[in-house]
Design a protein around this motif. Structure first.
Motif, PDB file in Angstrom:
ATOM      1  N   ALA B  31       0.839  -1.203   0.000  1.00 32.94           N
ATOM      2  CA  ALA B  31       0.000   0.000   0.000  1.00 32.94           C
ATOM      3  C   ALA B  31       0.872   1.250   0.000  1.00 32.94           C
ATOM      4  CB  ALA B  31      -0.934   0.004   1.214  1.00 32.94           C
ATOM      5  N   LEU B  34       2.511   1.473  -3.499  1.00 31.40           N
ATOM      6  CA  LEU B  34       1.582   1.891  -4.554  1.00 31.40           C
ATOM      7  C   LEU B  34       1.159   3.348  -4.411  1.00 31.40           C
ATOM      8  CD1 LEU B  34      -0.952  -1.044  -5.100  1.00 31.40           C
ATOM      9  CD2 LEU B  34       0.828  -0.228  -6.647  1.00 31.40           C
ATOM     10  N   PHE B  39      -1.593   3.796 -10.850  1.00 26.96           N
ATOM     11  CA  PHE B  39      -1.828   2.392 -11.152  1.00 26.96           C
ATOM     12  C   PHE B  39      -3.308   2.181 -11.432  1.00 26.96           C
ATOM     13  CE2 PHE B  39      -2.000  -2.157  -9.315  1.00 26.96           C
ATOM     14  CZ  PHE B  39      -1.778  -2.706 -10.575  1.00 26.96           C
ATOM     15  N   ILE B 256     -11.759   5.192  -0.089  1.00 27.75           N
ATOM     16  CA  ILE B 256     -10.844   4.172  -0.616  1.00 27.75           C
ATOM     17  C   ILE B 256     -11.575   3.273  -1.597  1.00 27.75           C
ATOM     18  CG2 ILE B 256      -9.433   2.163  -0.013  1.00 27.75           C
ATOM     19  CD1 ILE B 256      -8.989   3.477   2.730  1.00 27.75           C
ATOM     20  N   GLY B 260     -10.699   2.912  -5.386  1.00 29.39           N
ATOM     21  CA  GLY B 260     -10.082   1.630  -5.686  1.00 29.39           C
ATOM     22  C   GLY B 260     -10.961   0.736  -6.545  1.00 29.39           C
ATOM     23  N   PHE B 261     -12.231   0.561  -6.147  1.00 27.40           N
ATOM     24  CA  PHE B 261     -13.049  -0.448  -6.809  1.00 27.40           C
ATOM     25  C   PHE B 261     -14.104   0.126  -7.735  1.00 27.40           C
ATOM     26  CE2 PHE B 261     -11.374  -2.801  -3.144  1.00 27.40           C
ATOM     27  CZ  PHE B 261     -10.745  -3.802  -3.861  1.00 27.40           C
ATOM     28  N   MET B 266      -5.868   2.696  -8.285  1.00 25.81           N
ATOM     29  CA  MET B 266      -5.332   1.990  -7.124  1.00 25.81           C
ATOM     30  C   MET B 266      -4.239   2.779  -6.400  1.00 25.81           C
ATOM     31  SD  MET B 266      -6.960  -0.819  -6.904  1.00 25.81           S
ATOM     32  CE  MET B 266      -7.977  -1.947  -7.838  1.00 25.81           C
ATOM     33  N   ALA B 269      -6.019   5.375  -4.348  1.00 28.83           N
ATOM     34  CA  ALA B 269      -6.717   4.718  -3.239  1.00 28.83           C
ATOM     35  C   ALA B 269      -5.723   4.270  -2.164  1.00 28.83           C
ATOM     36  CB  ALA B 269      -7.517   3.524  -3.760  1.00 28.83           C
ATOM     37  N   SER B 270      -4.548   3.810  -2.594  1.00 18.93           N
ATOM     38  CA  SER B 270      -3.541   3.378  -1.624  1.00 18.93           C
ATOM     39  C   SER B 270      -3.052   4.549  -0.781  1.00 18.93           C
ATOM     40  CB  SER B 270      -2.354   2.737  -2.329  1.00 18.93           C
ATOM     41  OG  SER B 270      -2.774   1.585  -3.006  1.00 18.93           O
ATOM     42  N   SER B 273      -5.468   4.970   1.839  1.00 18.36           N
ATOM     43  CA  SER B 273      -5.289   3.907   2.838  1.00 18.36           C
ATOM     44  C   SER B 273      -4.173   4.247   3.809  1.00 18.36           C
ATOM     45  CB  SER B 273      -4.918   2.580   2.168  1.00 18.36           C
ATOM     46  OG  SER B 273      -5.900   2.205   1.263  1.00 18.36           O
TER      47      SER B 273
END
Lengths: 295, 295
Positions: B31, B34, B39, B256, B260-261, B266, B269-270, B273
């Motif tokens: 995490a 990234l 990404f 996140i 992320g989803f 990503m 989002a990391s 996180s």
């Protein structure tokens, strides 16, 4: 001593002076218990009571229809309910077993053995008490994909086995056991593993029960594993099935009210094993928690 | 037999450490890694330095305007109130007889065992925004409101409901630990303190109870902090939408998930996180220092 009217911990019996506590406990218990009563009651309501206006809290003519619907709904999607239940049971039972084994072994190591990096490991683990799995969902997925674990039962179990809280609790508990027990067994020629299995493990059963409860809750309720790491529908768990029902149900305008009853039934099925296990083991849990402090 | 030769510490800690590394430490490291990249899951990650963090803090209006304030508000209400409630209820429970205490403890603890989206749907029924919602129906009946309140879809109320639901479920492991802590305080400490001139219950709580169970207080605090950030999904589950209505219930965890989803960014989002993990760590440290000063 006549002046001592302070805290009486764990009194033997009821006394007038305790009445004030019940004025706090009873309203709190009602506040906490009502939503649970609501699930129970709602799960057994027939359609006409779910539709009833004004809505009634308690069920009048209980029926099992919601549970039957919940079960037959699963068949419609191609995977029978029993399959989801089977998956959940396999994953939960083996996961709890492994979690207990792995955690208590490590706890014994941390508490009674000497090895390099022991202190560091305990400190990192204590730091990991603050770990929130949900924050690293993405990198966890990447790791799991790289390991080739996608679409196996293992992926529903392995990520949840190492519980920092569990290790912490068991380690604190083993710290309380006297070293003399271990020393005398060593003189008799026992190996560390024999000491662990025959002497320590029986003593730490309360802590083991606590880890069991915590890991049961974690694995039994887990949805992320089935959602992200499993593509094969027939390997997914009960918690996942209920989550899909919940996500599709309220959207279906055809019958949103019937959906509520089914979802209450689902919530109840998820909740009941948790509470039953806790009721049976609560004495052991309290025993463990007495040693839970962070020093 | 093999067990009689298992003496090496590796037998004990390797299984745990392997799982701990694979599913907790390595994902955290990934995490962090990234978070310095762009990404999109299709192309290979591209190093972008601190750009994600700079963007998060300077250009992400939704983060600054909604997500961060919401998270701070939610955490600073649910965390401390849940914690104080846990301590207070544990303190009260310790002063009633064993059997009664067990029953009340099970009732108070049971909400923390409910989980999942099916449960959230049950809340939706209770707080539903039309007259058939149970709470609205009651309020209308008692003449407290003129028309149904949009508990879950209006931005003003969603956060309040999220807080109430989270507090309801906040009597978890930390609560049990504190209850056990209080029950294990040596009764003679109180008697001695009263002889030494302790005058009232407040003094008793602050001079005897809390200092004697400080390890459990710390454990409970960590559990409260972690628990607060773990329930992050509740807003999305209650309102049934990510993003929540006008971002009123958007917390870091949802942000996140959103990046992320839903958007598959990503790297970004990391970065969120990592910020989340740092916030939890920071708050836990502050809590430790606050509680530590009471010596």
């Amino acid at each position: 001593m006549a002046k001592f009217r302070g805290m009486k911990i764990n009194p033997d019996k009821f006394h007038r002076s305790q009445i004030k506590f019940y004025f706090i406990l009873i309203p709190m218990a009602i506040f906490m218990g009502l939503p649970i009563m609501f699930i129970v009651s709602h799960a057994f309501k027939p359609l006409n009571e779910l539709f009833a206006f004004p809505p009634r809290f308690f069920v009048r003519v209980p029926t099992l229809q919601n549970f039957r619907d919940l079960i037959s709904l699963a068949g419609d999607s191609g995977v029978p309910f029993s399959r989801y239940l089977f998956n959940s049971l396999v994953v939960t039972v083996s996961g709890v077993f492994l979690s207990i084994l792995v955690t208590s072994l490590a706890a014994y190591g941390l508490s009674k053995l000497h090895f390099k990096g022991k202190k560091l490991l305990f400190e990192i683990n204590t730091l990991a008490l603050m770990f929130v799995p949900i924050a690293v969902t993405i990198p966890r997925f990447i790791t799991i994909a790289r390991l080739g674990l996608i679409d196996s039962y293992l992926v529903l179990i392995l990520p949840l086995i190492a519980m920092p809280v569990g290790l912490f609790l068991v380690k604190q508990f083993i710290d309380q056991t006297p070293n003399e027990l271990i020393e005398s067994a060593k003189i008799d020629g026992a190996s560390e593993m024999q000491i662990f299995l025959k002497i320590i493990f029986p003593i730490i059963l309360p802590a083991v029960a606590t880890v069991g409860i915590l890991s049961f809750q974690l694995i039994w309720n887990d949805v992320i594993g089935s959602t992200l790491y499993i593509d094969d529908e027939s390997m997914k768990t009960l918690a996942f099935y209920f989550a899909t029902v919940a996500q599709t149900m309220p959207g279906q305008a055809a019958n949103p009210v019937a959906g509520q009853g089914i979802l209450a039934a689902a919530s109840l099925i998820m909740f009941v094993p948790n509470i039953i296990i806790f009721i049976f083991l609560q004495n052991k849990v309290m025993n463990t928690m007495a040693h839970s402090g962070i020093k | 037999m093999m067990i009689s030769r298992m003496n090496h510490p590796a037998w004990f800690f390797v299984p745990y450490v392997m799982l701990f590394l694979t599913f907790i430490i390595i994902p955290v490291i990934i995490a962090v890694g990234l978070s310095f990249t762009y990404f999109n899951t299709i192309e290979a990650p591209e190093f972008v330095g601190l750009r994600n963090y700079v963007e998060l803090l300077t250009r992400d209006e939704i983060f600054m305007q909604y997500v961060l304030p919401n998270t701070v508000k939610f955490a600073f209400i649910v965390g401390p109130i849940g914690y104080l409630m846990s301590f207070f209820l544990a303190w009260v429970l310790a002063q009633v007889p064993h059997r009664t205490r067990t029953i009340f403890a099970i009732i108070l603890y049971s909400p923390s065992m409910t989980a999942g989206i099916a449960m959230a749907v049950v809340w939706r029924v209770l707080f539903s925004g039309d007259q058939s919602g149970y709470l609205n129906s009651l309020l209308l009946n008692w003449g407290l409101v003129q028309e149904p309140i949009q508990f879950l879809t209006s931005p003003e109320h969603l956060m309040t409901i999220m807080i109430i639901v989270s507090l309801w479920a906040s009597m978890g492991v930390g609560f049990l630990a504190m209850l056990a802590g209080i029950l294990n305080i040596d009764q003679t400490l109180y008697e001695a303190a009263y002889i030494d001139g302790l005058r009232n219950r407040w003094q008793e709580v602050f001079y005897i109870t809390i200092p004697s169970m400080k390890p459990q207080m710390l454990f409970g605090a960590v559990m409260a902090v972690v628990g607060t950030f773990q329930v992050g999904l509740i807003g999305v589950q209650l309102s049934g939408a990510n993003p929540t209505p006008q971002y009123a219930g958007q917390l870091l965890v949802n942000h996140i998930e959103d990046y992320g989803f839903i958007r598959f960014l990503m790297g970004y989002a990391s970065a969120v996180s990592v910020v989340l993990l740092l916030i939890i760590y920071g708050i836990s440290k502050v809590t430790f220092n606050l509680l530590g000063e009471r010596d």
